[in-house]
Design a protein around this motif. Structure first.
Motif, PDB file in Angstrom:
ATOM      1  N   VAL A 187     -24.319 105.492  -1.318  1.00  0.00           N
ATOM      2  CA  VAL A 187     -24.751 104.451  -2.255  1.00  0.00           C
ATOM      3  C   VAL A 187     -25.890 104.980  -3.116  1.00  0.00           C
ATOM      4  CG1 VAL A 187     -25.743 102.140  -2.469  1.00  0.00           C
ATOM      5  CG2 VAL A 187     -24.064 102.616  -0.671  1.00  0.00           C
ATOM      6  N   THR A 188     -25.809 104.714  -4.422  1.00  0.00           N
ATOM      7  CA  THR A 188     -26.875 105.059  -5.361  1.00  0.00           C
ATOM      8  C   THR A 188     -27.450 103.766  -5.929  1.00  0.00           C
ATOM      9  OG1 THR A 188     -25.782 107.128  -5.971  1.00  0.00           O
ATOM     10  CG2 THR A 188     -27.486 106.313  -7.462  1.00  0.00           C
ATOM     11  N   VAL A 189     -28.769 103.604  -5.834  1.00  0.00           N
ATOM     12  CA  VAL A 189     -29.440 102.396  -6.324  1.00  0.00           C
ATOM     13  C   VAL A 189     -30.426 102.787  -7.418  1.00  0.00           C
ATOM     14  CG1 VAL A 189     -30.860 100.393  -5.734  1.00  0.00           C
ATOM     15  CG2 VAL A 189     -29.244 101.319  -4.052  1.00  0.00           C
ATOM     16  N   THR A 190     -30.327 102.117  -8.566  1.00  0.00           N
ATOM     17  CA  THR A 190     -31.229 102.380  -9.696  1.00  0.00           C
ATOM     18  C   THR A 190     -31.748 101.058 -10.247  1.00  0.00           C
ATOM     19  OG1 THR A 190     -29.916 104.337 -10.282  1.00  0.00           O
ATOM     20  CG2 THR A 190     -31.475 103.522 -11.934  1.00  0.00           C
ATOM     21  N   LEU A 191     -33.033 101.005 -10.551  1.00  0.00           N
ATOM     22  CA  LEU A 191     -33.610  99.817 -11.197  1.00  0.00           C
ATOM     23  C   LEU A 191     -33.403  99.924 -12.700  1.00  0.00           C
ATOM     24  CD1 LEU A 191     -35.324  97.200 -10.998  1.00  0.00           C
ATOM     25  CD2 LEU A 191     -37.343  98.645 -11.277  1.00  0.00           C
ATOM     26  N   SER A 192     -32.732  98.929 -13.284  1.00  0.00           N
ATOM     27  CA  SER A 192     -32.360  99.001 -14.698  1.00  0.00           C
ATOM     28  C   SER A 192     -33.353  98.339 -15.634  1.00  0.00           C
ATOM     29  CB  SER A 192     -30.979  98.355 -14.904  1.00  0.00           C
ATOM     30  OG  SER A 192     -29.996  99.029 -14.153  1.00  0.00           O
ATOM     31  N   ASN A 193     -34.272  97.543 -15.118  1.00  0.00           N
ATOM     32  CA  ASN A 193     -35.192  96.809 -16.007  1.00  0.00           C
ATOM     33  C   ASN A 193     -36.639  96.955 -15.548  1.00  0.00           C
ATOM     34  OD1 ASN A 193     -34.822  95.213 -13.710  1.00  0.00           O
ATOM     35  ND2 ASN A 193     -35.132  93.298 -14.827  1.00  0.00           N
ATOM     36  N   PHE A 194     -37.138  98.194 -15.543  1.00  0.00           N
ATOM     37  CA  PHE A 194     -38.539  98.416 -15.200  1.00  0.00           C
ATOM     38  C   PHE A 194     -39.387  98.074 -16.434  1.00  0.00           C
ATOM     39  CE2 PHE A 194     -41.469 100.554 -12.208  1.00  0.00           C
ATOM     40  CZ  PHE A 194     -42.611 100.522 -12.979  1.00  0.00           C
ATOM     41  N   ASN A 195     -39.873  96.847 -16.473  1.00  0.00           N
ATOM     42  CA  ASN A 195     -40.636  96.360 -17.623  1.00  0.00           C
ATOM     43  C   ASN A 195     -42.104  96.152 -17.262  1.00  0.00           C
ATOM     44  OD1 ASN A 195     -38.283  96.176 -19.234  1.00  0.00           O
ATOM     45  ND2 ASN A 195     -37.819  94.166 -18.389  1.00  0.00           N
ATOM     46  N   VAL A 196     -42.982  96.525 -18.166  1.00  0.00           N
ATOM     47  CA  VAL A 196     -44.404  96.203 -18.059  1.00  0.00           C
ATOM     48  C   VAL A 196     -44.855  95.636 -19.402  1.00  0.00           C
ATOM     49  CG1 VAL A 196     -44.925  97.954 -16.307  1.00  0.00           C
ATOM     50  CG2 VAL A 196     -45.075  98.561 -18.721  1.00  0.00           C
ATOM     51  N   SER A 197     -45.868  94.800 -19.367  1.00  0.00           N
ATOM     52  CA  SER A 197     -46.426  94.219 -20.595  1.00  0.00           C
ATOM     53  C   SER A 197     -47.806  94.804 -20.841  1.00  0.00           C
ATOM     54  CB  SER A 197     -46.509  92.691 -20.478  1.00  0.00           C
ATOM     55  OG  SER A 197     -45.225  92.126 -20.328  1.00  0.00           O
ATOM     56  N   ILE A 198     -48.033  95.252 -22.083  1.00  0.00           N
ATOM     57  CA  ILE A 198     -49.309  95.871 -22.452  1.00  0.00           C
ATOM     58  C   ILE A 198     -49.852  95.123 -23.661  1.00  0.00           C
ATOM     59  CG2 ILE A 198     -50.475  98.024 -23.042  1.00  0.00           C
ATOM     60  CD1 ILE A 198     -47.948  99.458 -21.935  1.00  0.00           C
ATOM     61  N   ILE A 199     -50.990  94.466 -23.481  1.00  0.00           N
ATOM     62  CA  ILE A 199     -51.547  93.620 -24.530  1.00  0.00           C
ATOM     63  C   ILE A 199     -53.010  93.980 -24.769  1.00  0.00           C
ATOM     64  CG2 ILE A 199     -49.970  91.704 -24.073  1.00  0.00           C
ATOM     65  CD1 ILE A 199     -52.120  90.370 -22.419  1.00  0.00           C
ATOM     66  N   GLY A 200     -53.546  93.460 -25.858  1.00  0.00           N
ATOM     67  CA  GLY A 200     -54.950  93.712 -26.158  1.00  0.00           C
ATOM     68  C   GLY A 200     -55.118  94.787 -27.215  1.00  0.00           C
ATOM     69  N   ASP A 201     -56.169  95.577 -27.083  1.00  0.00           N
ATOM     70  CA  ASP A 201     -56.570  96.525 -28.118  1.00  0.00           C
ATOM     71  C   ASP A 201     -55.843  97.865 -27.964  1.00  0.00           C
ATOM     72  OD1 ASP A 201     -57.872  97.300 -30.367  1.00  0.00           O
ATOM     73  OD2 ASP A 201     -59.856  97.478 -29.476  1.00  0.00           O
ATOM     74  N   VAL A 202     -54.518  97.795 -28.132  1.00  0.00           N
ATOM     75  CA  VAL A 202     -53.685  99.000 -28.161  1.00  0.00           C
ATOM     76  C   VAL A 202     -52.946  99.020 -29.498  1.00  0.00           C
ATOM     77  CG1 VAL A 202     -53.399  99.165 -25.658  1.00  0.00           C
ATOM     78  CG2 VAL A 202     -51.791  97.784 -26.984  1.00  0.00           C
ATOM     79  N   LYS A 203     -52.349 100.158 -29.821  1.00  0.00           N
ATOM     80  CA  LYS A 203     -51.750 100.313 -31.151  1.00  0.00           C
ATOM     81  C   LYS A 203     -50.405  99.614 -31.275  1.00  0.00           C
ATOM     82  CE  LYS A 203     -54.223 104.643 -31.864  1.00  0.00           C
ATOM     83  NZ  LYS A 203     -54.141 106.121 -32.009  1.00  0.00           N
ATOM     84  N   SER A 204     -49.689  99.438 -30.174  1.00  0.00           N
ATOM     85  CA  SER A 204     -48.383  98.788 -30.231  1.00  0.00           C
ATOM     86  C   SER A 204     -48.192  97.903 -29.005  1.00  0.00           C
ATOM     87  CB  SER A 204     -47.267  99.841 -30.298  1.00  0.00           C
ATOM     88  OG  SER A 204     -45.986  99.233 -30.284  1.00  0.00           O
ATOM     89  N   PRO A 205     -48.825  96.714 -28.984  1.00  0.00           N
ATOM     90  CA  PRO A 205     -48.732  95.839 -27.810  1.00  0.00           C
ATOM     91  C   PRO A 205     -47.335  95.249 -27.650  1.00  0.00           C
ATOM     92  CG  PRO A 205     -49.853  94.726 -29.614  1.00  0.00           C
ATOM     93  CD  PRO A 205     -49.646  96.135 -30.062  1.00  0.00           C
TER      94      PRO A 205
ATOM     95  N   GLN B 260     -44.015  93.983 -24.571  1.00  0.00           N
ATOM     96  CA  GLN B 260     -43.324  94.341 -23.337  1.00  0.00           C
ATOM     97  C   GLN B 260     -42.609  95.669 -23.536  1.00  0.00           C
ATOM     98  OE1 GLN B 260     -39.586  92.369 -21.655  1.00  0.00           O
ATOM     99  NE2 GLN B 260     -41.122  91.531 -20.248  1.00  0.00           N
ATOM    100  N   LYS B 261     -42.790  96.590 -22.598  1.00  0.00           N
ATOM    101  CA  LYS B 261     -42.222  97.929 -22.695  1.00  0.00           C
ATOM    102  C   LYS B 261     -41.303  98.183 -21.509  1.00  0.00           C
ATOM    103  CE  LYS B 261     -45.012  98.496 -26.188  1.00  0.00           C
ATOM    104  NZ  LYS B 261     -44.518  98.529 -27.581  1.00  0.00           N
ATOM    105  N   THR B 262     -40.198  98.859 -21.773  1.00  0.00           N
ATOM    106  CA  THR B 262     -39.282  99.271 -20.719  1.00  0.00           C
ATOM    107  C   THR B 262     -39.499 100.749 -20.442  1.00  0.00           C
ATOM    108  OG1 THR B 262     -37.632  97.622 -21.349  1.00  0.00           O
ATOM    109  CG2 THR B 262     -36.874  99.460 -20.008  1.00  0.00           C
ATOM    110  N   SER B 263     -39.815 101.059 -19.213  1.00  0.00           N
ATOM    111  CA  SER B 263     -40.107 102.445 -18.852  1.00  0.00           C
ATOM    112  C   SER B 263     -38.821 103.212 -18.573  1.00  0.00           C
ATOM    113  CB  SER B 263     -41.007 102.496 -17.613  1.00  0.00           C
ATOM    114  OG  SER B 263     -41.139 103.821 -17.150  1.00  0.00           O
ATOM    115  N   PRO B 264     -38.720 104.439 -19.081  1.00  0.00           N
ATOM    116  CA  PRO B 264     -37.548 105.263 -18.760  1.00  0.00           C
ATOM    117  C   PRO B 264     -37.602 105.832 -17.346  1.00  0.00           C
ATOM    118  CG  PRO B 264     -39.077 106.504 -20.122  1.00  0.00           C
ATOM    119  CD  PRO B 264     -39.638 105.113 -20.018  1.00  0.00           C
ATOM    120  N   THR B 265     -38.740 105.698 -16.687  1.00  0.00           N
ATOM    121  CA  THR B 265     -38.899 106.200 -15.329  1.00  0.00           C
ATOM    122  C   THR B 265     -39.553 105.145 -14.455  1.00  0.00           C
ATOM    123  OG1 THR B 265     -39.989 107.883 -13.941  1.00  0.00           O
ATOM    124  CG2 THR B 265     -41.109 107.242 -15.970  1.00  0.00           C
TER     125      THR B 265
END
Length: 268
Positions: free
Chosen positions: A140-158, A160-165
């Protein structure tokens, strides 16, 4: 008169120097015993949460026997029905399963499998054990398909981001947001993470100017984490037009400039 002139010049110099004071803590991990801190960093892995979308593929020596356990080999009608989410509003890809609020996935033939809180390896081992009555040497191979994090505040591109890893640290997450702005406060970055144990969000503070951040248990992010980067105090004051202290500061600055001008005029 001479003393008044000297004091006036000193006051002007002080105002100029304080106004031009450089921003501190612009460099990441500038305070460190770097070799020691990096050697202590540990990746603990992620744990499956409700709402996660898992891609699960089953393989075995007998290709025919394995077909009922992979949605790609089901009939078109069966696959379409299976790929509907629990609320009917989202359709999943082939071999994808969404973890329900109860922490289950509905796996073909086997039925409901509780997986909330498990690591991917634990779920893999559990499914392989359940499949042994049906298959010889199942894999069996298990992979997470929706690894999402939200980055807000004083960043250049706030946003929700999906991580490739799935092995995502705080610096990699900030890179997904285009890095911090120059005006960001690097010493007080907030990490907001939901705790299943306490049934609420908990906020942690990360100081990105300290190399010891790589030793923090919150250095590696979990899915659905939120990073909030607050602006430094200068930007907060500039942006907060309703702050009553701002007008007072402007008045004091005008008073000091006026007083300095008056002292210099008397000294002439």
């Amino acid at each position: 008169m001479k003393n008044s002139r000297i004091w006036g010049m000193w006051l002007i110099s002080f105002l100029i120097l304080t106004a031009c004071k450089p921003k501190q803590n612009m460099v990441y991990m500038s305070n460190h015993n770097f070799e020691q801190e990096v050697s202590q960093a540990r990746y603990q892995g992620l744990h499956i949460q409700d709402g996660d979308v898992l891609e699960i593929i089953v393989s075995a020596l007998d290709d025919i026997a394995v077909r009922p356990f992979n949605r790609t080999t089901m009939s078109q009608t069966g696959r379409a029905d299976a790929n509907a989410s629990s609320n009917g509003s989202q359709r999943l890809g082939d071999n994808q399963y969404q973890v329900t609020a109860e922490g289950n996935i509905n796996f073909p033939v086997i039925g409901n499998v509780y997986c909330k809180g498990m690591t991917k390896q634990q779920l893999k081992d559990d499914l392989e054990q359940r499949l042994k009555p049906y298959l010889t040497d199942p894999m069996v191979t298990v992979t997470l398909s929706n690894f999402n994090v939200s980055i807000i505040g004083d960043v250049k591109s706030p946003g929700q981001k999906t991580s490739p890893t799935e092995r995502l640290n705080v610096f990699q997450a900030l890179a997904l947001a285009g890095d911090l702005s120059d005006s960001a406060n690097r010493t007080n970055v907030k990490l907001i993470r939901y705790s299943d144990q306490e049934q609420r969000d908990i906020t942690y503070t990360l100081d990105l100017s300290e190399a010891s951040v790589v030793n923090s248990p919150y250095y590696y992010l979990q899915q659905n984490d939120i990073l909030y980067v607050e602006p430094d105090r200068n930007k907060q004051i500039a942006a907060n037009t309703t702050n009553p202290n701002r007008s007072l500061l402007i008045q004091l600055t005008g008073f000091v400039i006026g007083l300095t001008t008056f002292i210099i005029a008397l000294a002439k």
